[in-house]
Motif scaffolding. Structure first.
Motif, PDB file in Angstrom:
ATOM      1  N   ARG A  74      39.570   3.602 -37.140  1.00 15.14           N
ATOM      2  CA  ARG A  74      39.897   4.588 -36.113  1.00 15.14           C
ATOM      3  C   ARG A  74      39.956   3.892 -34.765  1.00 15.14           C
ATOM      4  O   ARG A  74      39.262   2.898 -34.529  1.00 15.14           O
ATOM      5  CB  ARG A  74      38.861   5.700 -36.070  1.00 15.14           C
ATOM      6  N   ALA A  75      40.770   4.413 -33.895  1.00 16.40           N
ATOM      7  CA  ALA A  75      40.831   3.922 -32.522  1.00 16.40           C
ATOM      8  C   ALA A  75      40.369   5.042 -31.598  1.00 16.40           C
ATOM      9  O   ALA A  75      40.826   6.186 -31.712  1.00 16.40           O
ATOM     10  CB  ALA A  75      42.258   3.498 -32.151  1.00 16.40           C
ATOM     11  N   LEU A  76      39.438   4.734 -30.713  1.00 18.62           N
ATOM     12  CA  LEU A  76      38.937   5.731 -29.779  1.00 18.62           C
ATOM     13  C   LEU A  76      40.065   6.277 -28.905  1.00 18.62           C
ATOM     14  O   LEU A  76      41.085   5.614 -28.701  1.00 18.62           O
ATOM     15  CB  LEU A  76      37.852   5.122 -28.897  1.00 18.62           C
ATOM     16  N   PRO A  77      39.905   7.456 -28.363  1.00 17.09           N
ATOM     17  CA  PRO A  77      40.934   8.015 -27.486  1.00 17.09           C
ATOM     18  C   PRO A  77      41.131   7.162 -26.242  1.00 17.09           C
ATOM     19  O   PRO A  77      40.191   6.523 -25.742  1.00 17.09           O
ATOM     20  CB  PRO A  77      40.371   9.391 -27.107  1.00 17.09           C
ATOM     21  N   HIS A 123      47.373  -4.780 -12.931  1.00 14.64           N
ATOM     22  CA  HIS A 123      47.009  -5.872 -13.819  1.00 14.64           C
ATOM     23  C   HIS A 123      46.160  -5.294 -14.944  1.00 14.64           C
ATOM     24  O   HIS A 123      45.794  -4.115 -14.926  1.00 14.64           O
ATOM     25  CB  HIS A 123      46.264  -6.993 -13.073  1.00 14.64           C
ATOM     26  N   TYR A 124      45.867  -6.136 -15.952  1.00 14.78           N
ATOM     27  CA  TYR A 124      45.062  -5.655 -17.063  1.00 14.78           C
ATOM     28  C   TYR A 124      44.150  -6.772 -17.558  1.00 14.78           C
ATOM     29  O   TYR A 124      44.386  -7.965 -17.304  1.00 14.78           O
ATOM     30  CB  TYR A 124      45.934  -5.136 -18.205  1.00 14.78           C
ATOM     31  N   GLU A 125      43.098  -6.358 -18.277  1.00 17.36           N
ATOM     32  CA  GLU A 125      42.155  -7.278 -18.899  1.00 17.36           C
ATOM     33  C   GLU A 125      41.980  -6.874 -20.354  1.00 17.36           C
ATOM     34  O   GLU A 125      42.089  -5.693 -20.699  1.00 17.36           O
ATOM     35  CB  GLU A 125      40.801  -7.243 -18.195  1.00 17.36           C
ATOM     36  N   VAL A 126      41.711  -7.841 -21.204  1.00 16.31           N
ATOM     37  CA  VAL A 126      41.511  -7.575 -22.626  1.00 16.31           C
ATOM     38  C   VAL A 126      40.054  -7.843 -22.972  1.00 16.31           C
ATOM     39  O   VAL A 126      39.530  -8.938 -22.713  1.00 16.31           O
ATOM     40  CB  VAL A 126      42.424  -8.446 -23.503  1.00 16.31           C
ATOM     41  N   GLY A 127      39.390  -6.830 -23.520  1.00 19.28           N
ATOM     42  CA  GLY A 127      38.009  -6.973 -23.950  1.00 19.28           C
ATOM     43  C   GLY A 127      37.900  -6.885 -25.456  1.00 19.28           C
ATOM     44  O   GLY A 127      38.882  -7.082 -26.183  1.00 19.28           O
ATOM     45  N   ASP A 128      36.734  -6.573 -25.952  1.00 24.04           N
ATOM     46  CA  ASP A 128      36.483  -6.458 -27.386  1.00 24.04           C
ATOM     47  C   ASP A 128      37.032  -5.123 -27.886  1.00 24.04           C
ATOM     48  O   ASP A 128      36.377  -4.090 -27.805  1.00 24.04           O
ATOM     49  CB  ASP A 128      34.985  -6.570 -27.662  1.00 24.04           C
ATOM     50  N   GLY A 129      38.265  -5.144 -28.396  1.00 27.93           N
ATOM     51  CA  GLY A 129      38.871  -3.935 -28.932  1.00 27.93           C
ATOM     52  C   GLY A 129      39.425  -2.989 -27.891  1.00 27.93           C
ATOM     53  O   GLY A 129      39.694  -1.821 -28.202  1.00 27.93           O
ATOM     54  N   PRO A 169      42.412  -0.431 -32.998  1.00 30.56           N
ATOM     55  CA  PRO A 169      41.537  -0.394 -34.176  1.00 30.56           C
ATOM     56  C   PRO A 169      40.917  -1.750 -34.492  1.00 30.56           C
ATOM     57  O   PRO A 169      41.551  -2.798 -34.314  1.00 30.56           O
ATOM     58  CB  PRO A 169      42.481   0.054 -35.304  1.00 30.56           C
ATOM     59  N   ALA A 170      39.684  -1.734 -34.976  1.00 31.27           N
ATOM     60  CA  ALA A 170      39.095  -2.943 -35.544  1.00 31.27           C
ATOM     61  C   ALA A 170      39.962  -3.365 -36.735  1.00 31.27           C
ATOM     62  O   ALA A 170      40.601  -2.545 -37.384  1.00 31.27           O
ATOM     63  CB  ALA A 170      37.667  -2.661 -35.993  1.00 31.27           C
ATOM     64  N   GLY A 171      40.000  -4.649 -37.015  1.00 28.16           N
ATOM     65  CA  GLY A 171      40.870  -5.139 -38.075  1.00 28.16           C
ATOM     66  C   GLY A 171      42.247  -5.515 -37.582  1.00 28.16           C
ATOM     67  O   GLY A 171      43.079  -5.996 -38.354  1.00 28.16           O
ATOM     68  N   THR A 172      42.505  -5.277 -36.279  1.00 26.14           N
ATOM     69  CA  THR A 172      43.764  -5.693 -35.673  1.00 26.14           C
ATOM     70  C   THR A 172      43.465  -6.519 -34.429  1.00 26.14           C
ATOM     71  O   THR A 172      42.399  -6.398 -33.827  1.00 26.14           O
ATOM     72  CB  THR A 172      44.645  -4.498 -35.285  1.00 26.14           C
ATOM     73  N   MET A 173      44.426  -7.357 -34.057  1.00 24.44           N
ATOM     74  CA  MET A 173      44.319  -8.163 -32.851  1.00 24.44           C
ATOM     75  C   MET A 173      45.538  -7.926 -31.967  1.00 24.44           C
ATOM     76  O   MET A 173      46.649  -7.686 -32.464  1.00 24.44           O
ATOM     77  CB  MET A 173      44.228  -9.651 -33.191  1.00 24.44           C
ATOM     78  N   LEU A 174      45.316  -7.993 -30.658  1.00 22.66           N
ATOM     79  CA  LEU A 174      46.409  -7.854 -29.709  1.00 22.66           C
ATOM     80  C   LEU A 174      47.288  -9.100 -29.750  1.00 22.66           C
ATOM     81  O   LEU A 174      46.785 -10.227 -29.728  1.00 22.66           O
ATOM     82  CB  LEU A 174      45.849  -7.644 -28.303  1.00 22.66           C
TER      83      LEU A 174
END
Length: 272
Positions: free
Chosen positions: A159-162, A125-131, A109-114
């Protein structure tokens, strides 16, 4: 070389849109045009059987003792995240693998940070993008449950997308999870979510109080644990209760006998 070109939405018009590719030199080319977005009317196309997303859940952060989190996860789900606090997010996957390159897009969700270094799972492996967190899986590597943490930094209802699992080479083939929502509370706003302590938390906190000699706070936690789930760490719970019930402040002859009988009959090797 491969190149990805993101087209801004403001240059897309209603009706037909035209793509013009100009070659500088000799050679051949191929391209894929993909329109991305989400609508409530889009259903899971079920392009393959497994893996697929079962659900996504937000959990309360671990309880703290003396300013440090206890080594036990909470099982209390939340819908509201207090300012500055963390939530542990669990994504449950009906695990499986495919003979294809899979990419999992996990939205938060927007308003939160990883939270840095909080991601755990079986990904390559993984990458972190905008949200979004994007996980990569090569062919025949199992996609299993994964976890991460978020922290609240901006109040609001979000809301967080599926979660979407899609084929990296055939983007139109995918499995789609369900959308979720989370409220990020402002400073000083209390959460309306009720907290339900689990047996592991009762034991961990009760033992922490006991080890520090705080028997008044340890007793209600350990006695409740023993009544609710007598088999949970029975030996150590009975040992601590026996000790507490023999103190002057909490002396209870009947409880002393009950705890002693448990230890004598089931754990005769234990020396107190």
């Amino acid at each position: 070389p491969n190149a990805v070109v993101n087209v801004p939405t403001d240059v897309i018009i209603d009706g037909q849109n035209k793509i013009v590719l100009t070659i500088d030199g000799r050679g051949t080319y191929t391209y894929i045009a993909s329109f991305s977005g989400f609508s409530p009317q889009i259903e899971d196309p079920k392009s393959w059987e497994k893996p697929y997303i079962a659900d996504r859940r937000y959990y309360h952060a671990p309880l703290e003792y003396r300013g440090r989190p206890i080594d036990t996860m909470s099982t209390t789900e939340i819908t509201q995240l207090p300012a500055g606090e963390r939530t542990h997010v669990a994504v449950n996957v009906v695990q499986g693998y495919a003979d294809r390159y899979l990419v999992v897009d996990e939205y938060f969700p927007a308003g939160t940070m990883l939270v840095n270094d909080s991601v755990a799972g079986s990904y390559q492996h993984y990458e972190v993008g905008d949200g979004v967190i994007r996980f990569y899986y090569p062919p025949r590597q199992y996609v299993r449950d994964y976890r991460y943490q978020l922290v609240n930094y901006a109040p609001g209802d979000y809301r967080a997308l599926p979660t979407v699992i899609h084929d990296a080479l055939r983007p139109g083939e995918m499995r789609i999870g369900k959308a979720s929502s989370l409220t990020a509370l402002g400073p000083g706003e209390p959460s309306a979510d009720p907290y339900r302590m689990n047996d592991a938390e009762r034991y961990a906190l009760g033992k922490a109080y006991f080890d520090d000699g705080n028997y008044s706070d340890a007793l209600p936690l350990l006695s409740q644990l023993h009544e609710r789930n007598p088999d949970y760490n029975e030996k150590d719970t009975a040992r601590m209760l026996l000790w507490i019930y023999t103190t002057k402040e909490h002396y209870d002859a009947q409880k002393v006998v009950e705890a002693f009988e448990i230890l004598r009959e089931r754990y005769p090797e234990l020396y107190i």
